[in-house]
Design an enzyme around this catalytic site. Structure first.
Site, mmCIF file in Angstrom:
data_model
loop_
_atom_site.group_PDB
_atom_site.id
_atom_site.type_symbol
_atom_site.label_atom_id
_atom_site.label_comp_id
_atom_site.label_asym_id
_atom_site.label_seq_id
_atom_site.Cartn_x
_atom_site.Cartn_y
_atom_site.Cartn_z
ATOM 1 N N HIS A 306 0.857 -1.176 0.000
ATOM 2 C CA HIS A 306 0.000 0.000 0.000
ATOM 3 C C HIS A 306 0.891 1.223 0.000
ATOM 4 C CE1 HIS A 306 -3.141 2.807 1.216
ATOM 5 N NE2 HIS A 306 -3.991 1.888 0.801
ATOM 6 N N ASP A 364 -7.969 -5.317 0.451
ATOM 7 C CA ASP A 364 -8.480 -6.149 -0.637
ATOM 8 C C ASP A 364 -8.094 -7.613 -0.519
ATOM 9 O OD1 ASP A 364 -9.797 -4.161 -2.065
ATOM 10 O OD2 ASP A 364 -7.877 -3.387 -2.754
HETATM 11 N N1 ACO Z 1 4.081 -7.703 -4.666
HETATM 12 C C1 ACO Z 1 5.416 -7.722 -4.843
HETATM 13 N N2 ACO Z 1 6.204 -6.638 -4.746
HETATM 14 C C2 ACO Z 1 5.621 -5.470 -4.454
HETATM 15 C C3 ACO Z 1 4.231 -5.353 -4.254
HETATM 16 C C4 ACO Z 1 3.449 -6.541 -4.359
HETATM 17 N N3 ACO Z 1 2.131 -6.494 -4.189
HETATM 18 N N4 ACO Z 1 3.901 -4.076 -3.989
HETATM 19 C C5 ACO Z 1 5.055 -3.396 -4.021
HETATM 20 N N5 ACO Z 1 6.102 -4.234 -4.300
HETATM 21 C C6 ACO Z 1 7.521 -3.861 -4.379
HETATM 22 C C7 ACO Z 1 7.816 -3.128 -5.685
HETATM 23 O O1 ACO Z 1 8.238 -4.011 -6.698
HETATM 24 C C8 ACO Z 1 8.893 -2.168 -5.262
HETATM 25 O O2 ACO Z 1 10.110 -2.897 -5.226
HETATM 26 P P1 ACO Z 1 11.504 -2.136 -5.565
HETATM 27 O O3 ACO Z 1 11.651 -1.053 -4.546
HETATM 28 O O4 ACO Z 1 12.528 -3.231 -5.410
HETATM 29 O O5 ACO Z 1 11.383 -1.613 -6.961
HETATM 30 C C9 ACO Z 1 8.534 -1.797 -3.824
HETATM 31 O O6 ACO Z 1 7.761 -2.919 -3.335
HETATM 32 C C10 ACO Z 1 7.726 -0.528 -3.696
HETATM 33 O O7 ACO Z 1 6.603 -0.631 -4.584
HETATM 34 P P2 ACO Z 1 5.935 0.609 -5.310
HETATM 35 O O8 ACO Z 1 5.146 0.131 -6.473
HETATM 36 O O9 ACO Z 1 6.980 1.650 -5.571
HETATM 37 O O10 ACO Z 1 4.982 1.150 -4.174
HETATM 38 P P3 ACO Z 1 3.749 2.075 -4.386
HETATM 39 O O11 ACO Z 1 3.511 2.750 -3.094
HETATM 40 O O12 ACO Z 1 3.920 2.928 -5.591
HETATM 41 O O13 ACO Z 1 2.579 1.035 -4.733
HETATM 42 C C11 ACO Z 1 0.708 -0.392 -4.620
HETATM 43 C C12 ACO Z 1 1.553 0.661 -3.892
HETATM 44 C C13 ACO Z 1 0.271 0.132 -5.995
HETATM 45 C C14 ACO Z 1 -0.554 -0.647 -3.788
HETATM 46 C C15 ACO Z 1 1.528 -1.688 -4.769
HETATM 47 O O14 ACO Z 1 1.943 -2.171 -3.501
HETATM 48 C C16 ACO Z 1 0.772 -2.777 -5.531
HETATM 49 O O15 ACO Z 1 0.801 -2.788 -6.763
HETATM 50 N N6 ACO Z 1 0.083 -3.728 -4.795
HETATM 51 C C17 ACO Z 1 -0.709 -4.733 -5.429
HETATM 52 C C18 ACO Z 1 -2.044 -4.144 -5.861
HETATM 53 C C19 ACO Z 1 -2.963 -3.902 -4.683
HETATM 54 O O16 ACO Z 1 -3.169 -4.746 -3.830
HETATM 55 N N7 ACO Z 1 -3.582 -2.702 -4.689
HETATM 56 C C20 ACO Z 1 -4.566 -2.318 -3.675
HETATM 57 C C21 ACO Z 1 -4.123 -1.131 -2.916
HETATM 58 S S1 ACO Z 1 -5.280 -0.825 -1.628
HETATM 59 C C22 ACO Z 1 -6.549 0.020 -2.355
HETATM 60 O O17 ACO Z 1 -6.440 0.666 -3.357
HETATM 61 C C23 ACO Z 1 -7.803 -0.081 -1.668
#
Ligand code: ACO
Length: 434
Positions: A306, A364
């Site tokens: 998140h 979620d």
């Molecule tokens: N699985 C594996 N790796 C992940 C995940 C995941 N679900 N989420 C983040 N990471 C990793 C990224 O690859 C990144 O790694 P790096 O630093 O080595 O490049 C690091 O963690 C940071 O991730 P970002 O994408 O930069 O974080 P951001 O804050 O932009 O993204 C997000 C947050 C979009 C929610 C992300 O965690 C994600 O895509 N999760 C899966 C989708 C999801 O569950 N979304 C629901 C959010 S809650 C809502 O909207 C109600």
């Protein structure tokens, strides 16, 4: 001017920028004079360090896993309150007393029907349309039906628009669903509570009696409460940005629904359930964990991570309990998806990759299992999220419109394209332009 300042030196000139304190959470550096005084913008793609507004509605401490609506912890509202009370709280700032709750509840019931002409609007869609596409369109279409609540400068009209939205969105969502599955629309029943009425409009058919299961109704009511607001997330910011131009409230909410649809936001519950189904059994989990950790693989563990929570999302814990109660009510003691989810959570919580990146289950992660158990198809999951979030959107929209300092939202950019060049006549162009 605040007593605290931050000094910023740009090209040898030092500026004192005011530091503004909220009641909780990080203070902010007020950069509004920056461009005027230095000729520079700030650069913050994804707004990771930018507060776009002041708000009194919702507070999140992502490091501690805290979520408060108007100061009240989400756990207490979910366990002791209900969705209607939460709507009142978000809109008005205080919990209602008994009489206020009753009055608010009757107002919401008064507006549940949609204009009869509206039902024809649904018939313009393909039967196999995704219900979210119908929701985006029908929310926007509300501005064509309810002209008398579009003057955003009139307090009373803003209130009526809010009541209409909260009342009619369940009717609209149920109609989108019924249309999608080819069943007749069921009119609202104002003898029922908000959630009970919605369940009936979704699952009743004209030829049979429908009885609402109280455990299911309570579960859905709690799910709505958990999703009601979440401060300046992508869809809420979209609503505020759209509203900042003076657009009508229903058009702004339609913009919010469109934004919510994406799999990185509200679409994650649908994506998460599909992922759990794909994993299928516990023995496949290590393969998916390895994929999630592989930088060359675009796969992500849906329902994990998140932007704000760097700790367990407090809503996920409540959702896990709802999941248990709904499965128990259904007499399901071994649900394979729930078992995969629990195991996946355990592994991820102890895996170095997830610990280091502070990736915890979000709201979620369990919601898809519950919604499926309640009888909703995956295509309805984000619709339910939109239904619940509409109160947060409208409360945030109202707060923005009522803010005397409100301005049109207009971000700036770091331009990286061509510098100025002269127009090239067609027969002098060497390369084909795709
Ligand atoms: N699985 C594996 N790796 C992940 C995940 C995941 N679900 N989420 C983040 N990471 C990793 C990224 O690859 C990144 O790694 P790096 O630093 O080595 O490049 C690091 O963690 C940071 O991730 P970002 O994408 O930069 O974080 P951001 O804050 O932009 O993204 C997000 C947050 C979009 C929610 C992300 O965690 C994600 O895509 N999760 C899966 C989708 C999801 O569950 N979304 C629901 C959010 S809650 C809502 O909207 C109600």
């Amino acid at each position: 001017m605040s007593e605290k300042t931050a000094n910023l030196a740009v090209n040898g000139k030092t500026m004192n920028l005011a530091v503004l304190d909220g009641t909780m959470g990080p203070s902010v550096i007020d950069v509004t004079p920056l461009y005027k005084e230095s000729g520079h913008f700030t650069y913050d793609p994804g707004f990771t360090s930018t507060a776009s507004c002041q708000s009194k509605i919702t507070f999140i401490d992502g490091d501690k896993g805290v979520l408060l609506y108007r100061g009240y912890p989400i756990e207490e509202l979910a366990e002791q309150g209900d969705f209607i009370e939460t709507c009142y709280l978000l809109l008005n700032g205080e919990l209602p007393n008994r009489a206020q709750k009753q009055e608010f509840s009757s107002i919401i019931k008064m507006h549940t029907m949609l204009h009869e002409q509206f039902s024809r609007f649904f018939h313009g869609f393909h039967r196999n349309s995704h219900p979210m596409s119908i929701m985006v369109a029908s929310l926007g279409a509300m501005s064509a039906f309810y002209h008398d609540s579009l003057d955003i400068t009139d307090d009373r009209q803003r209130d009526i628009a809010s009541f209409r939205l909260i009342s009619k969105i369940p009717t609209m969502a149920a109609m989108a669903y019924k249309y999608h599955i080819g069943e007749p629309f069921i009119y609202p029943d104002n003898n029922l509570g908000y959630v009970e009425n919605f369940l009936k409009m979704c699952f009743a058919v004209p030829c049979e009696e429908y009885k609402v299961n109280p455990v299911f109704a309570h579960a859905l009511d709690t799910i709505f409460t958990l999703h009601a607001d979440h401060e300046q997330n992508a869809s809420t910011s979209t609503v505020r940005l759209a509203g900042s131009s003076g657009a009508n409230p229903f058009a702004c909410i339609a913009a919010g629904v469109a934004c919510l649809w994406g799999p990185a936001h509200g679409g994650a519950n649908e994506a998460c359930l599909k992922m759990l189904e794909q994993i299928g059994t516990k023995d496949h989990i290590p393969e998916y964990i390895a994929r999630a950790k592989d930088h060359n693989d675009p796969f992500r563990l849906m329902g994990f991570g998140h932007r704000v929570y760097k700790n367990y999302d407090p809503r996920a814990r409540i959702m896990q309990n709802i999941c248990k109660s709904v499965l128990a009510e259904l007499g399901v003691h071994h649900d394979p998806l729930f078992e995969v989810a629990m195991e996946l959570e355990q592994i991820a919580l102890t895996d170095e990759y997830f610990i280091e990146k502070k990736l915890y289950p979000n709201v979620d992660f369990y919601s898809g299992i519950v919604l499926k158990a309640l009888g909703f198809p995956t295509s309805m999951f984000t619709v339910l999220f939109a239904l619940a979030r509409s109160v947060g959107w409208i409360a945030q929209w109202k707060e923005m419109i009522e803010d005397p300092q409100q301005k049109i939202g207009r971000p700036r950019q770091l331009y990286t394209g061509h510098t100025k060049r002269s127009y090239v006549l067609m027969d002098k162009r060497s390369r084909a332009i795709s």
